[in-house]
Design a protein around this motif. Structure first.
Motif, PDB file in Angstrom:
ATOM      1  N   ALA A   1       0.785  -1.554  -0.079  1.00 59.25           N
ATOM      2  CA  ALA A   1      -0.200  -0.018   0.371  1.00 59.25           C
ATOM      3  C   ALA A   1       0.483   0.927  -0.545  1.00 59.25           C
ATOM      4  O   ALA A   1       0.590   2.079  -0.694  1.00 59.25           O
ATOM      5  CB  ALA A   1      -0.848  -0.053   1.269  1.00 59.25           C
ATOM      6  N   VAL A   2       1.673   1.365   0.924  1.00 56.97           N
ATOM      7  CA  VAL A   2       2.776   2.314   0.765  1.00 56.97           C
ATOM      8  C   VAL A   2       3.352   2.553  -0.387  1.00 56.97           C
ATOM      9  O   VAL A   2       3.423   3.709  -1.229  1.00 56.97           O
ATOM     10  CB  VAL A   2       4.331   2.624   1.572  1.00 56.97           C
ATOM     11  CG1 VAL A   2       5.179   3.297   1.526  1.00 56.97           C
ATOM     12  CG2 VAL A   2       3.548   1.877   3.271  1.00 56.97           C
ATOM     13  N   ILE A   3       3.771   1.663  -1.558  1.00 52.95           N
ATOM     14  CA  ILE A   3       4.420   1.721  -3.020  1.00 52.95           C
ATOM     15  C   ILE A   3       3.135   1.968  -3.406  1.00 52.95           C
ATOM     16  O   ILE A   3       3.683   3.304  -4.347  1.00 52.95           O
ATOM     17  CB  ILE A   3       4.917  -0.025  -2.634  1.00 52.95           C
ATOM     18  CG1 ILE A   3       5.473  -0.254  -2.031  1.00 52.95           C
ATOM     19  CG2 ILE A   3       5.381   0.612  -4.594  1.00 52.95           C
ATOM     20  CD1 ILE A   3       6.577  -1.411  -2.626  1.00 52.95           C
ATOM     21  N   ALA A   4       1.977   1.623  -3.622  1.00 55.91           N
ATOM     22  CA  ALA A   4       0.639   2.366  -4.296  1.00 55.91           C
ATOM     23  C   ALA A   4       0.809   3.124  -4.264  1.00 55.91           C
ATOM     24  O   ALA A   4      -0.018   4.539  -4.899  1.00 55.91           O
ATOM     25  CB  ALA A   4      -0.324   1.523  -4.385  1.00 55.91           C
ATOM     26  N   GLU A   5       1.053   4.537  -3.049  1.00 52.78           N
ATOM     27  CA  GLU A   5       0.831   6.140  -2.778  1.00 52.78           C
ATOM     28  C   GLU A   5       2.389   6.628  -3.174  1.00 52.78           C
ATOM     29  O   GLU A   5       2.487   7.464  -3.613  1.00 52.78           O
ATOM     30  CB  GLU A   5       1.007   5.758  -1.250  1.00 52.78           C
ATOM     31  CG  GLU A   5      -0.367   5.380  -0.680  1.00 52.78           C
ATOM     32  CD  GLU A   5      -1.547   5.505  -1.509  1.00 52.78           C
ATOM     33  OE1 GLU A   5      -2.010   7.151  -2.158  1.00 52.78           O
ATOM     34  OE2 GLU A   5      -2.938   5.497  -2.286  1.00 52.78           O
ATOM     35  N   LEU A   6       2.949   5.813  -3.769  1.00 53.88           N
ATOM     36  CA  LEU A   6       4.121   6.615  -4.567  1.00 53.88           C
ATOM     37  C   LEU A   6       3.731   7.751  -5.617  1.00 53.88           C
ATOM     38  O   LEU A   6       2.814   7.589  -6.032  1.00 53.88           O
ATOM     39  CB  LEU A   6       5.846   5.314  -5.142  1.00 53.88           C
ATOM     40  CG  LEU A   6       6.034   4.696  -3.951  1.00 53.88           C
ATOM     41  CD1 LEU A   6       6.983   3.893  -3.876  1.00 53.88           C
ATOM     42  CD2 LEU A   6       7.101   5.996  -2.942  1.00 53.88           C
ATOM     43  N   PRO A   7       4.916   8.498  -5.903  1.00 52.56           N
ATOM     44  CA  PRO A   7       4.956   9.924  -7.496  1.00 52.56           C
ATOM     45  C   PRO A   7       4.432   9.126  -8.004  1.00 52.56           C
ATOM     46  O   PRO A   7       5.293   8.082  -8.745  1.00 52.56           O
ATOM     47  CB  PRO A   7       5.643  10.306  -7.141  1.00 52.56           C
ATOM     48  CG  PRO A   7       5.858  10.559  -5.676  1.00 52.56           C
ATOM     49  CD  PRO A   7       6.088   9.092  -5.461  1.00 52.56           C
ATOM     50  N   GLY A   8       2.811   9.124  -9.043  1.00 52.77           N
ATOM     51  CA  GLY A   8       2.701   8.852 -10.419  1.00 52.77           C
ATOM     52  C   GLY A   8       1.936   7.023 -10.452  1.00 52.77           C
ATOM     53  O   GLY A   8       1.850   6.929 -11.102  1.00 52.77           O
ATOM     54  N   VAL A   9       2.442   6.373  -9.162  1.00 56.51           N
ATOM     55  CA  VAL A   9       2.274   5.165  -9.461  1.00 56.51           C
ATOM     56  C   VAL A   9       0.031   4.697  -9.240  1.00 56.51           C
ATOM     57  O   VAL A   9      -0.365   3.885 -10.133  1.00 56.51           O
ATOM     58  CB  VAL A   9       2.314   4.136  -7.903  1.00 56.51           C
ATOM     59  CG1 VAL A   9       1.691   3.282  -8.080  1.00 56.51           C
ATOM     60  CG2 VAL A   9       4.131   4.386  -8.665  1.00 56.51           C
ATOM     61  N   SER A  10      -0.184   5.950  -8.618  1.00 56.48           N
ATOM     62  CA  SER A  10      -1.703   5.520  -8.780  1.00 56.48           C
ATOM     63  C   SER A  10      -2.517   5.322  -9.769  1.00 56.48           C
ATOM     64  O   SER A  10      -3.087   5.432 -10.646  1.00 56.48           O
ATOM     65  CB  SER A  10      -2.263   6.425  -7.613  1.00 56.48           C
ATOM     66  OG  SER A  10      -3.732   6.820  -7.514  1.00 56.48           O
ATOM     67  N   GLU A  11      -1.870   6.954 -10.413  1.00 52.00           N
ATOM     68  CA  GLU A  11      -2.311   7.604 -11.604  1.00 52.00           C
ATOM     69  C   GLU A  11      -1.759   6.840 -12.839  1.00 52.00           C
ATOM     70  O   GLU A  11      -2.972   5.743 -13.413  1.00 52.00           O
ATOM     71  CB  GLU A  11      -1.755   8.577 -11.986  1.00 52.00           C
ATOM     72  CG  GLU A  11      -2.209   9.878 -11.279  1.00 52.00           C
ATOM     73  CD  GLU A  11      -1.071  10.103  -9.978  1.00 52.00           C
ATOM     74  OE1 GLU A  11      -1.470  11.511  -9.623  1.00 52.00           O
ATOM     75  OE2 GLU A  11      -0.026   8.803  -9.697  1.00 52.00           O
ATOM     76  N   ALA A  12      -0.528   5.669 -13.257  1.00 53.30           N
ATOM     77  CA  ALA A  12      -0.663   5.042 -13.961  1.00 53.30           C
ATOM     78  C   ALA A  12      -1.476   3.606 -13.771  1.00 53.30           C
ATOM     79  O   ALA A  12      -2.110   3.295 -14.858  1.00 53.30           O
ATOM     80  CB  ALA A  12       0.699   4.876 -13.922  1.00 53.30           C
ATOM     81  N   VAL A  13      -1.660   2.957 -12.380  1.00 53.52           N
ATOM     82  CA  VAL A  13      -2.114   2.112 -12.354  1.00 53.52           C
ATOM     83  C   VAL A  13      -3.787   2.296 -12.463  1.00 53.52           C
ATOM     84  O   VAL A  13      -4.696   1.162 -13.274  1.00 53.52           O
ATOM     85  CB  VAL A  13      -2.515   1.735 -10.754  1.00 53.52           C
ATOM     86  CG1 VAL A  13      -3.606   0.787 -10.264  1.00 53.52           C
ATOM     87  CG2 VAL A  13      -1.058   1.156 -10.651  1.00 53.52           C
ATOM     88  N   THR A  14      -3.975   3.605 -12.419  1.00 55.92           N
ATOM     89  CA  THR A  14      -5.731   3.604 -12.479  1.00 55.92           C
ATOM     90  C   THR A  14      -5.766   3.804 -14.935  1.00 55.92           C
ATOM     91  O   THR A  14      -6.945   3.584 -14.916  1.00 55.92           O
ATOM     92  CB  THR A  14      -5.786   5.464 -12.518  1.00 55.92           C
ATOM     93  OG1 THR A  14      -6.473   5.309 -10.896  1.00 55.92           O
ATOM     94  CG2 THR A  14      -7.569   5.758 -12.999  1.00 55.92           C
TER      95      THR A  14
END
Length: 261
Positions: free
Chosen positions: A6-19
Motif C-alpha cells: 500500500a505504501v508503494i501504491a501511494e508513491l508519486p505517479g503510481v496511482s495514476e499509472a495503475v488507474t
C-alpha cells in the motif's frame, strides 16, 4: 510496516499509472469478440507473450516461426505459457511450489538443476543489473516475496494487483533465484499475479509484449528498482503499468483481427 504494498501504491505517479492501466483493461474486456471467443484471444495472447519473453532472454524469433523453433529458451517460454492456467490457485497458497514448477518448465534443456534454487553466486546478467545477491540473501528475499503473495491472497494488503505483480516480477528478475531462465519465470509470475489477483482474470493482456516494446526501459526501470529508493521503485511500477497498457493494445489487435475474420 503492516502493508508495504500500500505504501508503494501511494508513491508519486503510481496511482495514476495503475488507474490508466485498469481503464485500458476494462476497455479491452468490453470488446464484442470476447463474448464468445475469449479463450481463443487468451491463447493467442499467451503465444505472443511467450515469444516476447524469449526475446527478452535474447532469443528473438518471428511469431510465425515459433512452431518450428527448437531453441530451449523458446520452448521453455512456450511450456510455461501453456501451464499458467493450471497454476493459478496454487500460486495464491503455495507460490514457492509454483516458482519451482515454472523453472522446471522454463529451464529444461538449459540446466540439470530444474526447480532448485541456486547455491552459488553465479547467475546470468542479461539485463546488465550487476551481480545477483548471494544465496542466503536470495532465500530470505524469496521468503519475503512468498509472504507478500500469500498475505495478499489472504487480504492482508489493499494494494492493487498491478503493484503486487510488479514487485513479484522485479524481485525475481533481480534476485535470479534459480540461476537460469529467471527472466521467463519472473514474467510468468507477473502475468499469473495479474490473473489471480483480479486485474486480468482471463489472461488477455500480453504484458510480456509490453515489456519488450518498451525496449531499454525494461532494464533501466529494473535498475531503478534496484536502487531501493522510493523514486526508483515507483519508476518500475509505472513501467509495469505501461507494459500492461501495451499488452492490452496487443490483445485488442488480436480481437480486431478475429472480428475481421
Amino acid at each position: 510496516m503492516s502493508d508495504p504494498l500500500a505504501v508503494i501504491a501511494e508513491l508519486p505517479g503510481v496511482s495514476e499509472a495503475v488507474t490508466d492501466a485498469r481503464k485500458a483493461v476494462d476497455r479491452l474486456y468490453g470488446h464484442r469478440v470476447l463474448r464468445r471467443k475469449s479463450p481463443e484471444v487468451s491463447a493467442r495472447s499467451a503465444l505472443r507473450g511467450a515469444r516476447a519473453s524469449a526475446a527478452l532472454e535474447g532469443v528473438d524469433v518471428p511469431l510465425e516461426a515459433i512452431p518450428e523453433v527448437t531453441d530451449p529458451v523458446v520452448q521453455g517460454a512456450l511450456r510455461v505459457s501453456a501451464e499458467l492456467g493450471r497454476l493459478g490457485p496454487t500460486w495464491r497458497t503455495a507460490p514457492r511450489q509454483v516458482l519451482a514448477r515454472l523453472h522446471t518448465l522454463a529451464a529444461a534443456g538449459l540446466t540439470e538443476d530444474l526447480g532448485r534454487p541456486r547455491t552459488g553466486i553465479e547467475a546470468p546478467d542479461l539485463l546488465g543489473l550487476g551481480d545477483a545477491p548471494g544465496p542466503e540473501e536470495t532465500v530470505a528475499r524469496v521468503d519475503g516475496l512468498v509472504e507478500l503473495v500469500t498475505g495478499s491472497a489472504g487480504g492482508s494488503s489493499k494494494a492493487p494487483a498491478l503493484v503486487l505483480a510488479a514487485i513479484v516480477h522485479a524481485e525475481l528478475a533481480v534476485l535470479r533465484p534459480f540461476g537460469s531462465a529467471d527472466g521467463v519465470v519472473a514474467r510468468a509470475a507477473e502475468r499469473l499475479t495479474l490473473v489471480e489477483f483480479g486485474l486480468d482474470p482471463k489472461s488477455l493482456a500480453a504484458v510480456e509484449v509490453g515489456h519488450l516494446e518498451l525496449g531499454t526501459a525494461y532494464a533501466e526501470s529494473l535498475k531503478a528498482y534496484l536502487s531501493g529508493t522510493p523514486d526508483g521503485v515507483a519508476t518500475w511500477v509505472r513501467h509495469c503499468a505501461s507494459a500492461i497498457t501495451l499488452g492490452v493494445r496487443e490483445a485488442t489487435a488480436i480481437c480486431e483481427a478475429m472480428q475481421r475474420g
